[in-house]
Design a protein around this motif. Structure first.
Motif, PDB file in Angstrom:
ATOM      1  N   UNK A  30      -5.230  10.183  -5.096  1.00  0.00           N
ATOM      2  CA  UNK A  30      -4.523   9.588  -6.453  1.00  0.00           C
ATOM      3  C   UNK A  30      -3.290   8.942  -6.325  1.00  0.00           C
ATOM      4  N   UNK A  31      -2.383   9.447  -5.489  1.00  0.00           N
ATOM      5  CA  UNK A  31      -1.321   9.021  -5.345  1.00  0.00           C
ATOM      6  C   UNK A  31      -1.057   7.868  -4.267  1.00  0.00           C
ATOM      7  N   UNK A  35       0.419   2.166  -5.461  1.00  0.00           N
ATOM      8  CA  UNK A  35       0.888   0.827  -5.212  1.00  0.00           C
ATOM      9  C   UNK A  35      -0.328  -0.188  -5.608  1.00  0.00           C
ATOM     10  N   UNK A  36      -1.402   0.030  -5.464  1.00  0.00           N
ATOM     11  CA  UNK A  36      -2.652  -0.968  -5.877  1.00  0.00           C
ATOM     12  C   UNK A  36      -2.737  -0.950  -7.329  1.00  0.00           C
ATOM     13  N   UNK A  37      -2.293  -0.045  -8.089  1.00  0.00           N
ATOM     14  CA  UNK A  37      -2.420   0.177  -9.548  1.00  0.00           C
ATOM     15  C   UNK A  37      -1.181  -0.812  -9.977  1.00  0.00           C
ATOM     16  N   UNK A  38       0.041  -0.510  -9.447  1.00  0.00           N
ATOM     17  CA  UNK A  38       1.463  -1.321  -9.627  1.00  0.00           C
ATOM     18  C   UNK A  38       0.807  -2.848  -9.381  1.00  0.00           C
ATOM     19  N   UNK A 104       9.086  -0.689  -7.732  1.00  0.00           N
ATOM     20  CA  UNK A 104       7.930  -1.146  -6.838  1.00  0.00           C
ATOM     21  C   UNK A 104       7.485   0.345  -6.224  1.00  0.00           C
ATOM     22  N   UNK A 105       8.108   1.146  -5.548  1.00  0.00           N
ATOM     23  CA  UNK A 105       7.673   2.283  -4.753  1.00  0.00           C
ATOM     24  C   UNK A 105       8.880   3.352  -4.911  1.00  0.00           C
ATOM     25  N   UNK A 130       3.736  -5.516  -4.855  1.00  0.00           N
ATOM     26  CA  UNK A 130       4.213  -6.794  -5.363  1.00  0.00           C
ATOM     27  C   UNK A 130       2.927  -7.653  -6.113  1.00  0.00           C
ATOM     28  N   UNK A 131       3.164  -8.586  -7.073  1.00  0.00           N
ATOM     29  CA  UNK A 131       2.037  -9.435  -7.655  1.00  0.00           C
ATOM     30  C   UNK A 131       1.369 -10.239  -6.334  1.00  0.00           C
TER      31      UNK A 131
END
Length: 217
Positions: A30-31, A35-38, A104-105, A130-131
């Motif tokens: 899950x953790x 980053x991918x979800x953000x 971001x992290x 990042x986007x």
């Protein structure tokens, strides 16, 4: 008491004990997806911005890395340690998107853990959040992150960077040897000058275009 935030919640904020119980269900899998979800979230909100603002944000992104000691209470709190102030602390370790003011992290380190030990992983997770469409990435870190591994990671990833240097005796000696003509006035700082000096620790790459800048006030 967060009246505005509560209006955005689909359900009332749970009690802290309920929240902690749910949090314990999260596994490493899950953790790892955070980053991918953000990235999805950040891409979505950037795409909703006016075109001029969106282009300005994506042209060059600065990741600002920092850690700070936060006082906690309770001698049994996992990882807590006494700081130089005597306070019992934990150490949040965060990579922010500076221009957007977006975290971001992040990691929560023990009060005596060295943030340099996991900073490359933090950098990679920040980049991963990042986007889409970012053209250039740069980063800056305070002296708590002064490590060759971080510098090498930035070079490998094509990232421009600035890292605060620890004030060691060799650095101070090198700054003292800079000739008078090497010092120029710093922009936006009263009674302050800067100079490029001949100093890099032994483990830092000498042929990668890294320069040490000294400041005197």
């Amino acid at each position: 008491a967060d009246t505005a935030g509560q209006l955005l919640e689909p359900v009332p904020t749970p009690a802290s004990t309920t929240w902690a119980g749910i949090a314990k269900r999260f596994t490493d899998t899950h953790l790892a997806g955070i980053p991918a979800a953000l990235k999805v979230i950040n891409t979505d909100w950037v795409n909703r911005l006016p075109a001029v603002r969106r282009r300005a944000l994506l042209r060059e992104v600065t990741i600002d890395g920092d850690s700070t000691d936060v006082e906690v209470y309770g001698r049994t709190k996992q990882g807590a340690a006494h700081a130089y102030t005597g306070a019992l602390t934990l150490r949040p370790h965060i990579g922010h998107w500076a221009e957007a003011g977006v975290p971001l992290a992040a990691d929560l380190l023990g009060g005596k853990e060295d943030p340099r030990s996991s900073v490359v992983d933090l950098l990679d997770r920040a980049i991963g959040a990042l986007p889409d469409g970012v053209e250039h990435i740069r980063c800056r870190w305070d002296a708590g992150y002064f490590a060759a591994d971080l510098a090498k990671a930035c070079i490998t990833r094509g990232i421009r960077f600035a890292i605060g240097a620890k004030r060691t005796r060799p650095l101070i000696v090198a700054a003292g040897q800079a000739p008078d003509e090497a010092w120029v006035r710093a922009i936006g700082m009263e009674d302050t000058e800067i100079a490029v000096i001949d100093h890099l620790p032994g483990t830092w790459p000498k042929d990668a275009g890294i320069r040490c800048i000294a400041r005197r006030t």
